[in-house]
Scaffold this active site. Sequence first.
Site, PDB file in Angstrom:
ATOM      1  N   ASP A  45       0.846  -1.204   0.000  1.00  0.00           N
ATOM      2  CA  ASP A  45       0.000   0.000   0.000  1.00  0.00           C
ATOM      3  C   ASP A  45       0.879   1.252   0.000  1.00  0.00           C
ATOM      4  OD1 ASP A  45      -2.354   1.402  -0.023  1.00  0.00           O
ATOM      5  OD2 ASP A  45      -3.142   0.574   1.849  1.00  0.00           O
ATOM      6  N   HIS A  87      -9.691  -0.837  -7.706  1.00  0.00           N
ATOM      7  CA  HIS A  87      -9.580   0.188  -6.664  1.00  0.00           C
ATOM      8  C   HIS A  87      -8.675   1.357  -7.060  1.00  0.00           C
ATOM      9  CE1 HIS A  87      -9.410   1.955  -2.706  1.00  0.00           C
ATOM     10  NE2 HIS A  87      -8.160   1.625  -2.503  1.00  0.00           N
TER      11      HIS A  87
HETATM   12  C1  HEM Z   1      -9.538  -1.368   3.873  1.00  0.00           C
HETATM   13  C2  HEM Z   1      -9.675  -0.473   2.918  1.00  0.00           C
HETATM   14  C3  HEM Z   1      -8.646  -0.223   1.859  1.00  0.00           C
HETATM   15  C4  HEM Z   1      -7.698  -1.061   1.356  1.00  0.00           C
HETATM   16  C5  HEM Z   1      -7.445  -2.518   1.726  1.00  0.00           C
HETATM   17  C6  HEM Z   1      -6.970  -0.312   0.362  1.00  0.00           C
HETATM   18  C7  HEM Z   1      -5.915  -0.818  -0.362  1.00  0.00           C
HETATM   19  C8  HEM Z   1      -5.208  -0.119  -1.323  1.00  0.00           C
HETATM   20  C9  HEM Z   1      -4.113  -0.651  -2.073  1.00  0.00           C
HETATM   21  C10 HEM Z   1      -3.530  -2.054  -1.926  1.00  0.00           C
HETATM   22  C11 HEM Z   1      -3.710   0.310  -2.927  1.00  0.00           C
HETATM   23  C12 HEM Z   1      -2.574   0.199  -3.943  1.00  0.00           C
HETATM   24  C13 HEM Z   1      -1.310   0.833  -3.451  1.00  0.00           C
HETATM   25  C14 HEM Z   1      -1.105   2.230  -3.938  1.00  0.00           C
HETATM   26  O1  HEM Z   1      -1.291   2.492  -5.131  1.00  0.00           O
HETATM   27  O2  HEM Z   1      -0.740   3.083  -3.135  1.00  0.00           O
HETATM   28  C15 HEM Z   1      -4.543   1.466  -2.713  1.00  0.00           C
HETATM   29  C16 HEM Z   1      -4.435   2.658  -3.383  1.00  0.00           C
HETATM   30  C17 HEM Z   1      -5.269   3.743  -3.174  1.00  0.00           C
HETATM   31  N1  HEM Z   1      -6.329   3.815  -2.313  1.00  0.00           N
HETATM   32 FE1  HEM Z   1      -6.939   2.368  -1.060  1.00  0.00          FE
HETATM   33  N2  HEM Z   1      -7.485   0.944   0.273  1.00  0.00           N
HETATM   34  C18 HEM Z   1      -8.510   1.042   1.170  1.00  0.00           C
HETATM   35  C19 HEM Z   1      -9.302   2.151   1.408  1.00  0.00           C
HETATM   36  C20 HEM Z   1      -9.260   3.308   0.675  1.00  0.00           C
HETATM   37  C21 HEM Z   1     -10.183   4.410   0.833  1.00  0.00           C
HETATM   38  C22 HEM Z   1     -11.323   4.467   1.833  1.00  0.00           C
HETATM   39  C23 HEM Z   1      -9.822   5.359  -0.070  1.00  0.00           C
HETATM   40  C24 HEM Z   1     -10.453   6.698  -0.353  1.00  0.00           C
HETATM   41  C25 HEM Z   1     -11.745   6.891  -0.354  1.00  0.00           C
HETATM   42  C26 HEM Z   1      -8.653   4.863  -0.782  1.00  0.00           C
HETATM   43  C27 HEM Z   1      -7.980   5.543  -1.747  1.00  0.00           C
HETATM   44  C28 HEM Z   1      -6.873   5.070  -2.415  1.00  0.00           C
HETATM   45  C29 HEM Z   1      -6.128   5.859  -3.369  1.00  0.00           C
HETATM   46  C30 HEM Z   1      -6.373   7.307  -3.764  1.00  0.00           C
HETATM   47  C31 HEM Z   1      -5.123   5.023  -3.860  1.00  0.00           C
HETATM   48  C32 HEM Z   1      -4.068   5.387  -4.897  1.00  0.00           C
HETATM   49  C33 HEM Z   1      -4.653   5.349  -6.289  1.00  0.00           C
HETATM   50  C34 HEM Z   1      -3.617   5.801  -7.298  1.00  0.00           C
HETATM   51  O3  HEM Z   1      -3.225   6.953  -7.239  1.00  0.00           O
HETATM   52  O4  HEM Z   1      -3.209   4.978  -8.119  1.00  0.00           O
HETATM   53  N3  HEM Z   1      -8.359   3.608  -0.311  1.00  0.00           N
HETATM   54  N4  HEM Z   1      -5.456   1.167  -1.734  1.00  0.00           N
END
Ligand code: HEM
Length: 481
Positions: free
Chosen positions: A234, A348
């Site tokens: 992450d 996601h």
């Molecule tokens: C348990 C809940 C969540 C899990 C397991 C999760 C997991 C992840 C993972 C594995 C990544 C990929 C790593 C990365 O690109 O940095 C990621 C990216 C991201 N997540 Fe989550 N996330 C969760 C909740 C959220 C929530 C609630 C939001 C916002 C509403 C969010 C927003 C983002 C954003 C903005 C990215 C980067 C997207 C990009 O710029 O490519 N995440 N998340």
Amino acid sequence: MKFRISNVVPAVVLFTGIASALSVHDSTSALKRETAKPRRVHSLLINPAGQPAVPSLKAATTAANAAGLNLDDIQGDILIGMKKMKELFYFFGIADVASFKTKLATDILPLITTTTQMLDNSTQPITLLNIAFSQRGLDALNVSDSLGDSDFFNGQFEDAQNLGDPGTTNWVPEFTGTGIHGVLLFASDTVVNINDAVSSLESAMGNSMTKVYSLSGAARPAPNAGHEHFGFLDGISNPPVNGFTPSPLAGQSNVSAGEILVGEDGDFGTRPDWAKGGSFLVFRQLKQLVPEVRTSFGARMVGRWKSGAPVELSPLFDDPVLGADRSRNNDFTFAETTDQSGCPFGAHIRKTRPRIDLGTDDTGRHIMRAGIPYGPEVSTDEATENTTSTERGLAFVSYQSTIGNGFKFLQQTWANSQFFAHGQGPDPIIGALAGAERDITGLDPTDTTKTTKLTTDFVVSRGGEYFFSPPLSAISGKLSI
Ligand code: HEM
Ligand SMILES: *[C@@H]1O[C@H](CO)[C@@H](O)[C@H](O)[C@H]1NC(C)=O
Ligand SMILES: *[C@@H]1O[C@H](CO)[C@@H](O)[C@H](O)[C@H]1NC(C)=O
Ligand SMILES: *[C@@H]1O[C@H](CO)[C@@H](O)[C@H](O)[C@H]1NC(C)=O
Ligand SMILES: *[C@@H]1O[C@H](CO)[C@@H](O)[C@H](O)[C@H]1NC(C)=O
């Protein structure tokens, strides 16, 4: 320079040359920030190869000077991302306003960790301390200035339905009232250090505040440090902030400081002067049903493999070398594949930052994610039974200058809806339709038009609150007077 922050300058700036910019002297103030001793030699941060690195003090100082950011006034958790080893979220209520205000200045302020302090192992404190207030907390402190953010003003409890939560029956009870006035963030490399810092702060604060709730998080044990509980690395695509990050990595946009920090270049809100350099902190306790998830499409749900390698660039198998290469693992725009043969439209990372899908590589709406996993590793019993018996998940934290442009927009407008023309469904990780079934295409790489019906949410909201993380100058000024 309208800040009276000479009284809060950490000793470190005296030998980094920034001090010259802070010429105003407030001789009436008895407050002095002392360099906490003893100092640490090892960082309190993890540094996985696939995540962007924290800039060096020199590089960040140069960038900050060029952009006019004051890294000594910005609390240390805001810009460094998902890198803490151990962290405790301590939610408090203000019990005695006058006494709390006094102690805020005398007992809390000297311990608040600045961004500058976080940039070098030798200036990091043994335990980081940051503080943020809810609107109810500002009300309690009789701070009547509007911070210009209606979501913050209303609080997260009011927002449960907008965020897709099936009511608040799953919420931690303490998040359902209005009793949380603020949150103290403690971070270190050991729980012992954190407990020491908590006890000494509690005894200093006495009856001026009460503990309402707490949640402790930790980076997962090696080799999974930096990975969330489903197993995926992450924090990879946290944005480079102009004035902090020396230069964006390949595939990253150059993000204005004002997207994350209130009152800085690129923040279009109307804010009181004292809020400049602060940031809205969204906290969500997101329970993850890890043993229950029995799907082979995990990477296509996230848009990255467990190593962090983007599905867009490596559609069929994980590529750990790519995942660990921060100069390549963000270098895509989703233009590489035009159907769902690469990254599914609903994945996601595509939902939360669509890149070229919206016609421009930089769609704005950046947030700085600074959360940490909580709860234990899956036990053998849980794995055998395919059932969670001890809660685990993500203590989600995001910083942004406007909640409705950041977290709330990503959750409500992008993750929960079908906003792309393709109608491929909500985000399979965080998309929430008040508990209703989610129908998603693109998850099966052998038939990307097939609809997968997700009948349970793997991520369950346990609620949270909206906070404002003020600049140090406001802690010593507006908030404690
Ligand atoms: C348990 C809940 C969540 C899990 C397991 C999760 C997991 C992840 C993972 C594995 C990544 C990929 C790593 C990365 O690109 O940095 C990621 C990216 C991201 N997540 Fe989550 N996330 C969760 C909740 C959220 C929530 C609630 C939001 C916002 C509403 C969010 C927003 C983002 C954003 C903005 C990215 C980067 C997207 C990009 O710029 O490519 N995440 N998340
Ligand atoms: C800071 O600590 C980290 C981990 O303990 C180490 O990898 C790094 O080299 C240290 N940096 C400096 C400048 O000493
Ligand atoms: C609250 O602040 C207002 C000014 O904004 C002041 O007139 C009033 O006396 C304050 N009340 C208390 C209880 O400090
Ligand atoms: C980022 O954008 C700002 C203007 O907003 C500019 O001054 C700065 O040079 C840019 N940085 C990079 C690395 O492109
Ligand atoms: C757990 O899931 C696995 C894989 O789907 C299955 O073989 C096993 O029977 C399940 N165990 C129980 C107790 O349901």
